[in-house]
Design an enzyme around this catalytic site. Structure first.
Site, short mmCIF file in Angstrom:
data_model
loop_
_atom_site.label_atom_id
_atom_site.label_comp_id
_atom_site.label_asym_id
_atom_site.label_seq_id
_atom_site.Cartn_x
_atom_site.Cartn_y
_atom_site.Cartn_z
N ASN A 149 0.82 -1.21 0.00
CA ASN A 149 0.00 0.00 0.00
C ASN A 149 0.85 1.26 0.00
O ASN A 149 2.04 1.24 0.34
CB ASN A 149 -0.91 0.02 1.23
CG ASN A 149 -0.17 0.38 2.51
OD1 ASN A 149 0.62 -0.43 3.02
ND2 ASN A 149 -0.40 1.56 3.02
N CYS A 150 0.21 2.35 -0.38
CA CYS A 150 0.75 3.69 -0.15
C CYS A 150 -0.40 4.50 0.45
O CYS A 150 -1.25 3.93 1.14
CB CYS A 150 1.34 4.30 -1.41
SG CYS A 150 0.22 4.41 -2.82
N SER A 151 -0.47 5.79 0.23
CA SER A 151 -1.54 6.58 0.84
C SER A 151 -2.84 6.49 0.06
O SER A 151 -3.90 6.24 0.62
CB SER A 151 -1.10 8.04 0.98
OG SER A 151 -0.12 8.18 2.00
#
Length: 259
Positions: A149-151
């Site tokens: 994931n990232c933001s």
């Protein structure tokens, strides 16, 4: 409607953001990526305790968090380490993929932001290669199911998803559909309403400028492909030379992750 669009893959979570199963996609030879083995996501700070328990129940063994230290501090991922799940995060200073940093530059209005996004996808392959190497090393070691994931679950995560699906033999047009699904599943307004730190500063900007930054645009991913072609000789060469995933490694990944 395509087979990709028909396949339900968004996880049924109250606080999930763009958190979906990458399984079910057909490969070029007619096989399918296994369900329940690969998950992509945006921020997980809004997950409820029930959501977190559901993710643990999926048997996830690895979480690769592609965010910068400040992003992780503002929106911590709380659920995986207490459950004994391997949690990888890397400290780095590069701003590629940090949308609020891009908006602060504010050059050229909406079209300037769109061009900045196109340019960003030329930086991601270099800036985040160490994270992608770790992600693939975990997969090759059999440490899946894996979630990364990232933001927003869109740019750093989107490029990582492209690499994985390409390595598994999924056609480029299907990879693009998976990438563009962010436009359906990423509810940024819910993040604004919920006061998520990742978008709190973004809410101060004009919505016309925000639109290209929050979008998954086919031209953005095409920019990454063009960069890999020009600088590395294509996705296959980038995977082999930069990430350490050559033909034999891809065969192992396929054996592990494709039915």
């Amino acid at each position: 409607m395509s087979e990709v669009a028909e396949a339900p893959r968004l996880l049924p979570l109250t606080g999930g953001f763009n958190l979906r199963d990458m399984g079910g996609y057909a490969t070029a030879d007619g096989r399918r990526v296994k369900r329940g083995m690969l998950f992509r996501s945006g921020t997980m700070t809004l997950l409820t305790s029930e959501d977190e328990a559901h993710l643990v129940s999926l048997g996830i063994r690895t979480v690769c968090d592609l965010r910068r230290p400040g992003e992780r501090d503002r929106e911590p991922t709380r659920w995986c380490e207490p459950a004994g799940i391997h949690y990888f995060a890397r400290d780095y200073a590069e701003a590629s993929g940090v949308l609020s940093e891009l908006l602060k530059q504010g050059k050229g209005g909406a079209e300037g932001m769109r061009q900045a996004m196109i340019n960003l996808y030329r930086d991601i392959p270099q800036d985040h290669a160490p994270s992608y190497r770790h992600m693939f090393a975990r997969l090759l070691a059999g440490e899946a199911p894996l979630l990364f994931n990232c933001s927003a679950g869109k740019d750093r995560t989107g490029f990582g998803a492209m690499l994985i699906l390409h390595a598994l033999g999924v056609p480029r047009e299907t990879i693009l559909e998976d990438y563009l699904d962010t436009n359906t599943h990423a509810d940024f307004q819910r993040l604004f309403d919920g006061g998520a730190a990742s978008v709190k500063r973004m809410a101060e900007f004009d919505r016309a400028m925000l639109a290209p930054v929050m979008a998954a645009d086919a031209d953005y991913l095409a920019s990454a492909y063009d960069h890999l072609d020009a600088q590395h000789g294509g996705v296959d060469a980038y995977l082999a030379d930069v990430i350490g995933v050559g033909p034999s490694e891809r065969e192992r990944l396929i054996a592990l992750l494709v039915d």
